[in-house]
Motif scaffolding. Structure first.
Motif, PDB file in Angstrom:
ATOM      1  N   GLN A   1      44.600  25.303  46.602  1.00 17.46           N
ATOM      2  CA  GLN A   1      44.532  26.650  46.048  1.00 17.46           C
ATOM      3  C   GLN A   1      43.198  27.317  46.373  1.00 17.46           C
ATOM      4  OE1 GLN A   1      45.655  26.503  42.004  1.00 17.46           O
ATOM      5  NE2 GLN A   1      45.478  28.676  41.686  1.00 17.46           N
TER       6      GLN A   1
ATOM      7  N   PHE B   1      39.815  28.087  48.437  1.00 15.65           N
ATOM      8  CA  PHE B   1      39.443  28.151  49.844  1.00 15.65           C
ATOM      9  C   PHE B   1      38.655  26.889  50.160  1.00 15.65           C
ATOM     10  CE2 PHE B   1      36.406  29.612  53.172  1.00 15.65           C
ATOM     11  CZ  PHE B   1      37.341  29.768  54.154  1.00 15.65           C
TER      12      PHE B   1
ATOM     13  N   LYS C   1      43.193  32.921  53.919  1.00 16.26           N
ATOM     14  CA  LYS C   1      44.406  32.150  53.658  1.00 16.26           C
ATOM     15  C   LYS C   1      45.113  31.807  54.965  1.00 16.26           C
ATOM     16  CE  LYS C   1      44.335  32.356  49.123  1.00 16.26           C
ATOM     17  NZ  LYS C   1      44.194  31.174  48.280  1.00 16.26           N
TER      18      LYS C   1
ATOM     19  N   PRO D   1      49.425  29.931  47.990  1.00 11.99           N
ATOM     20  CA  PRO D   1      48.747  30.344  49.218  1.00 11.99           C
ATOM     21  C   PRO D   1      48.439  31.831  49.286  1.00 11.99           C
ATOM     22  CG  PRO D   1      51.057  29.894  49.670  1.00 11.99           C
ATOM     23  CD  PRO D   1      50.801  29.466  48.254  1.00 11.99           C
ATOM     24  N   THR D   2      49.121  32.645  48.518  1.00 11.51           N
ATOM     25  CA  THR D   2      48.883  34.088  48.645  1.00 11.51           C
ATOM     26  C   THR D   2      48.200  34.667  47.409  1.00 11.51           C
ATOM     27  OG1 THR D   2      51.072  34.525  47.778  1.00 11.51           O
ATOM     28  CG2 THR D   2      50.852  34.437  50.164  1.00 11.51           C
TER      29      THR D   2
ATOM     30  N   VAL E   1      45.847  37.979  47.436  1.00 12.28           N
ATOM     31  CA  VAL E   1      45.976  38.557  48.773  1.00 12.28           C
ATOM     32  C   VAL E   1      46.755  39.874  48.664  1.00 12.28           C
ATOM     33  CG1 VAL E   1      47.090  38.175  51.007  1.00 12.28           C
ATOM     34  CG2 VAL E   1      45.855  36.319  49.902  1.00 12.28           C
TER      35      VAL E   1
ATOM     36  N   ARG F   1      50.279  39.386  52.331  1.00 13.96           N
ATOM     37  CA  ARG F   1      51.236  38.465  51.719  1.00 13.96           C
ATOM     38  C   ARG F   1      52.522  38.431  52.517  1.00 13.96           C
ATOM     39  NH1 ARG F   1      52.482  40.078  45.796  1.00 13.96           N
ATOM     40  NH2 ARG F   1      54.372  38.939  46.271  1.00 13.96           N
TER      41      ARG F   1
END
Lengths: 322, 372
Positions: free
Chosen positions: A83, A85, A141, A161-162, A165, A170
């Motif tokens: 999750q 970075f 991402k 992952p998004t 964003v 996305r």
């Protein structure tokens, strides 16, 4: 034989039970979405599946390999995107890719080809020298995904992952996942976004360390008992107050310019009955339409229902009275 | 604004209270520091080992030796028969002070000869504290000796006198930098190795990059060595540069073999990096790691013999000093650089360093399980 399989997976942190017995069977090439509120145990579950965290109990098999006992043996077939970075902010885009390519043993012409393909894939060709820490949220991402894909994994575990964003990035990101899905990669993705979960083949709803239900997104919507009516009106607050006294009312929430009202399934012509009720209260509205509940409503309903059960009768809120 | 500051302060206090490593540091470190430093400052030099070459063999000379032995600061442990034996005792580090009583001592003391009586003191100049204190203590003993034997009138009547001729072994000019610089060389190398190694893993943990690193095919030993190696390289490079500076810039002599110095220094750096790696594996944030390193550095410097010779420490600290890599290496480097020690002479220290390195990596390895 499922590609990703786990039975009775458990993990606690001190007194907190993060994962309380999870079973999963994800077939080869399947795209599986895991939804659930914050603190449901999604991240802990994913970390155990990735072999980063040891479970307290339970078994995990990835392509037949015991992940708990032999985490090293799944490294080459697994791509994991945490999750947070997790790339080196002080290294450039290309340097990060080269680093991961090197530790995964991708070398020579193969390395060059794959990196070029991934850079194109993630639309990062023009940023190859930019330090990863200076990329936008969406680009970070995509770079993380590119790094997780450098060794062509067969299984991909993606943890929100998004998150954070913008909608366009996305969409781009999910288009990439759709391509991977078509290539036959098995994907397990957690997401807080319902529209994303709806792009998966199967969705699991996780709550308090357990998977409450799992099904196709369309089947999930049928879990909401009753029918859903959308009331379009100007003064939604007044409508909401009046709707609560409608016989057969189960629940309601505002949704943009409309109010979603859940009513008992046995009502005949509920649209007309509700219209009549509102007119009797002296309220005006533009129209009432019958609608299918969105995944989001199913999700909220199931969670509310679950919490309601745990509180037990008596303490129930009137709006979720069944 | 004030409320906001209070809110923030309260939050920080809660965080501090939950940070056990930090609490340990904030409470234990200052206490230890205070105890150790105050203890040392009050003690001064004690129990220097003395070798006496008594060529006079008279009642008077024996009385002098007894008087030296009765001081708090000195213990006469060796009575060599020959000058070479005395020098050997000092070269081996067994005796820190050598006292030579010439055959004419009694005669000259009572002014029966042509010149005043002489005593020769050979002090281990490779250790600043032994050197400076040894000379001071000997002079004090001689003063009392004169007063006891010749009475207060002696000076006025110019009846007798003793001249103490001091020679600082290995450091003829008694340049304090010859003692300080090799120690600093070791200390700085130590600091660099420890800090770089200690922040290695934990930095990855803190930034979240370890999570990604763990799912790569890197295996445990590869991860540990891969993270330790940069620290070894940086610290060793540091050592070489510093060595060039003290050698060329300050003219500190090199009496031993350079290869031996390089070899032992590499071993030392490996041992220290092992300690740093262990710190890094055990901590969760860089802040914790740095604070622990700081605590370790204070302890090690106290035990290193730089502030106080190990021989003069209380028993407990002397025991602890045996597990201090810094202490072993400082002793060893001074021995090589200033006394020209060879491997057999410093074998014990070398073995200790090797043991620290092996144990350090083994523990770090065990502690660092792939599952975080």
């Amino acid at each position: 034989m499922s590609t990703l399989f786990c039975r009775n997976l458990q993990r606690r942190f001190g007194k907190t039970v993060a994962v309380a017995g999870v079973d999963l069977d994800i077939a080869a090439g399947e795209m599986y979405g895991l939804i659930g509120p914050d603190g449901a145990g999604k991240t802990t579950l994913l970390r155990m599946l990735a072999g980063v965290l040891k479970p307290d109990a339970g078994t995990i098999r990835m392509a037949g390999v015991d992940v708990v006992r032999q985490p090293e043996r799944v490294r080459s077939l697994l791509g994991y995107m945490p999750q947070r970075f997790s790339l080196y902010a002080d290294l450039g885009v290309l340097e990060n890719l080269l680093f991961y390519a090197d530790i995964f043993g991708v070398r020579g012409a193969e390395r060059r080809q794959r990196i070029e393909r991934l850079l194109a894939f993630a639309r990062l060709e023009d940023f190859r020298d930019r330090p990863a820490g200076q990329l936008s949220g969406g680009m970070k991402k995509k770079l993380a995904l590119a790094c997780a894909l450098i060794h062509r994994p067969r299984v991909l575990l993606l943890d929100e992952p998004t998150n954070g964003v913008d909608p366009i990035s996305r969409r781009e990101f999910w288009d990439i996942l759709a391509d991977l899905h078509l290539e036959g990669v098995t994907i397990l993705v957690t997401t807080p976004y319902m529209d994303e979960a709806e792009r998966c083949q199967r969705v699991g709803l996780m709550h308090e360390g357990r998977i409450l239900r799992q099904d196709t997104p369309s089947a999930l919507q049928t879990w909401v008992p009753g029918r859903m009516l959308a009331v379009y009106a100007g003064d939604l607050a007044a409508i909401a107050a009046a709707v609560a006294s409608f016989p057969g009312h189960l629940d309601h929430h505002t949704y943009g310019d409309r109010l979603h009202v859940f009513v008992a399934p046995d009502l005949t012509d509920p649209e007309a009955a509700l219209a009549e009720h509102l007119r009797a209260c002296g309220l005006s509205f533009r129209q009432i339409l019958s609608d299918t509940p969105r995944l989001e409503e199913a999700f909220i309903h199931l969670i509310a229902h679950r919490e309601d059960e745990s509180i037990r009768a008596g303490a129930r809120l009137p709006s979720v009275e069944l | 604004m004030f409320i906001q500051i209070l809110n923030l302060t309260w939050k920080e206090l809660i965080q501090l209270r939950r940070d056990r490593f930090l609490m340990l540091f904030l409470i234990v470190a200052p206490t230890l520091q205070l105890v150790l430093l105050s203890h040392n400052a009050a003690r001064g030099v004690r129990d220097l080992t003395v070798a006496v070459l008594d060529l006079d063999q008279s009642n008077l000379s024996r009385e002098l030796v007894a008087m030296v032995d009765n001081t708090r600061e000195m213990r006469v442990l060796y009575h060599p028969r020959h000058r070479q034996d005395l020098e050997q005792l000092i070269a081996d580090g067994l005796a820190q002070v050598g006292l030579v009583i010439p055959p004419s001592f009694t005669r000259d003391f009572y002014r029966l000869g042509p010149q005043p009586a002489q005593l020769q003191a050979i002090l281990d100049g490779s250790n600043l504290l032994v050197g400076s204190n040894g000379g001071r203590v000997l002079e004090g003993v001689v003063q009392r000796f004169i007063a006891d034997h010749l009475g207060p009138a002696a000076e006025a009547l110019d009846l007798g006198g003793v001249e103490v001729v001091t020679t600082a072994a290995f450091n003829p000019a008694f340049d304090y930098r010859w003692f300080t610089l090799p120690s600093m060389l070791v200390f700085i190398t130590y600091q660099v190795a420890l800090v770089v190694a200690a922040t290695g893993f934990v930095r990855e943990k803190e930034l979240g990059t370890l999570e990604q690193l763990i799912v790569t095919p890197l295996r445990r030993p590869e991860l540990i060595i891969g993270k330790a190696l940069p620290a070894v390289v940086v610290a060793f490079f540091n050592f070489l540069v510093l060595y060039a500076v003290i050698r060329l810039g300050y003219g500190v002599p090199m009496r031993g073999a350079f290869a031996l110095l390089v070899g032992t220094s590499l071993l030392f750096v490996l041992a220290v990096v092992a300690q740093g790696t262990l710190v890094s594996v055990l901590t969760h944030t860089q802040q914790q790691a740095v604070l622990i390193v700081f605590l370790m550095a204070i302890l090690e410097v106290t035990l290193s013999g730089y502030l106080l010779p190990v021989e003069n420490m209380p028993l407990v600290m002397r025991g602890l000093a045996q597990v201090s890599a810094l202490q072993h290496h400082m002793t060893l480097v001074r021995a090589i650089i200033l006394r020209g020690a060879t491997l057999p002479m410093i074998g014990g220290h070398v073995l200790a360093l090797a043991a620290f390195a092996v144990v350090g990596y083994a523990v770090a390895w065990r502690t660092f399980t792939r599952s975080l």
